[in-house]
Design an enzyme around this catalytic site. Structure first.
Site, PDB file in Angstrom:
ATOM      1  N   HIS A  60      -7.271  21.445  -7.074  1.00 50.71           N
ATOM      2  CA  HIS A  60      -6.530  22.554  -6.492  1.00 50.71           C
ATOM      3  C   HIS A  60      -7.513  23.619  -6.022  1.00 50.71           C
ATOM      4  O   HIS A  60      -8.637  23.722  -6.532  1.00 50.71           O
ATOM      5  CB  HIS A  60      -5.587  23.190  -7.522  1.00 50.71           C
ATOM      6  CG  HIS A  60      -4.339  22.415  -7.782  1.00 50.71           C
ATOM      7  ND1 HIS A  60      -3.454  22.058  -6.787  1.00 50.71           N
ATOM      8  CD2 HIS A  60      -3.795  21.941  -8.948  1.00 50.71           C
ATOM      9  CE1 HIS A  60      -2.422  21.409  -7.318  1.00 50.71           C
ATOM     10  NE2 HIS A  60      -2.611  21.311  -8.619  1.00 50.71           N
ATOM     11  N   CYS A  97      -6.748  22.820  -1.430  1.00 53.04           N
ATOM     12  CA  CYS A  97      -6.189  23.871  -0.591  1.00 53.04           C
ATOM     13  C   CYS A  97      -7.197  25.000  -0.460  1.00 53.04           C
ATOM     14  O   CYS A  97      -8.029  25.225  -1.337  1.00 53.04           O
ATOM     15  CB  CYS A  97      -4.903  24.418  -1.202  1.00 53.04           C
ATOM     16  SG  CYS A  97      -3.485  23.285  -1.119  1.00 53.04           S
TER      17      CYS A  97
END
Length: 294
Positions: free
Chosen positions: A133, A175
């Protein structure tokens, strides 16, 4: 010589263009800039290609993150597909693979430093991949976030001389924000119808290639069954063209594949439906990189 040596700056440097060069920065420069450092030359000064004929291809380290101690972060279902596929294609290209799952930040930093301290003299290059992430300017370990530049800080030419002048590749699936790319439809219709061997110097940050799965500020997509869009495309290109195309050409087609072949499919969430993505490539490469067969 294989180790860095620091010499005083009493030796005058020849400037081919005459005059003196100045930096566009306020204040005095770091005193370390006055020291001249040396490392072994892996390839002639004006060589077009990196030397990929060392004894070994080199290390490929994959930091794979599926589960997190941070409650706000969901498990990354599908990341093991990415990790397995990437490990397989890099192994086929001759890399020595290490996969590290769900490490804490301190353990990542420790492993990076240990790797930088190793002797890479017999290696062609280095690959580090991170599957995790992320948000703008940050990546997540199992327990906390860290800055992406922690990954390459210890591999600059002054800190890791056995990799000086050699490619150092970083692939980051994460991301970089929560913005969505709705894309634009392109159409053919108009509105009306609808080689020298002399010694040379390089910047310490030369020969890095850093590839993020998406552009700063934007979302990066992952399929829970087939893995992330970026890793699917990267593995496919490496599998079929890894020996034929130089890395920047290959990555151009990775970007093309992600940009054109993928679109989010979340009809139950209209704001997330039919969204697009394109990888972001930052290159400090000074030569062409082609994975010649061992």
């Amino acid at each position: 010589m294989s180790e860095i040596e620091a010499l005083d700056n009493g030796e005058k440097e020849q400037r081919p263009n005459g005059g003196g060069d100045e930096g566009d920065a306020w204040g005095s420069s770091d005193s370390s800039a006055a020291m001249r450092r040396y490392a072994r030359m892996p390839v002639d000064r004006n060589a077009m290609y990196y030397n990929m004929n060392h004894k070994y291809r080199g290390m490929a380290i994959i930091f794979n993150h599926e589960h997190f101690d941070i409650h706000s972060l969901k498990s990354r279902t599908g990341t093991n597909v990415d990790s397995d596929n990437l490990a397989k294609v890099l192994k086929n290209l001759g890399f020595r693979i290490t996969v590290l799952n769900n490490l804490k930040c301190e353990d990542i930093n420790s492993y990076i430093r240990q790797t930088a301290d190793m002797d890479h003299s017999e290696n062609d290059c280095l690959v580090i991949a991170v599957l995790t992430h992320g948000e703008m300017g940050m990546l997540y370990a199992k327990d906390t976030h860290y800055k992406p530049d922690n990954l390459w800080y210890y591999f600059t030419a002054d800190k890791c001389p056995s990799l000086a002048g050699k490619p150092k590749l970083f692939f980051i699936q994460a991301c970089q924000g929560d913005k969505l790319d709705g894309g634009v439809t392109l159409t053919n219709r108009t509105e009306t119808d609808g080689s020298s061997s002399a010694s040379y110097r390089i910047p310490i940050h030369a020969d890095f290639l850093i590839v993020f799965s998406t552009v700063p500020g934007f979302y990066s997509w992952r399929n829970t069954t087939r893995g992330s869009w970026f890793m699917q495309a990267l593995c496919e290109e490496l599998r079929y063209s890894g020996y034929e195309r130089d890395i920047l050409t290959l990555l151009t087609f990775v970007a093309q594949k992600v940009a054109l072949d993928f679109e989010s499919n979340t009809p139950d969430m209209p704001c997330m439906h039919q969204q697009k993505q394109v990888p972001c490539i930052t290159s400090m490469m000074t030569r062409l990189l082609l994975f010649s067969k061992k």
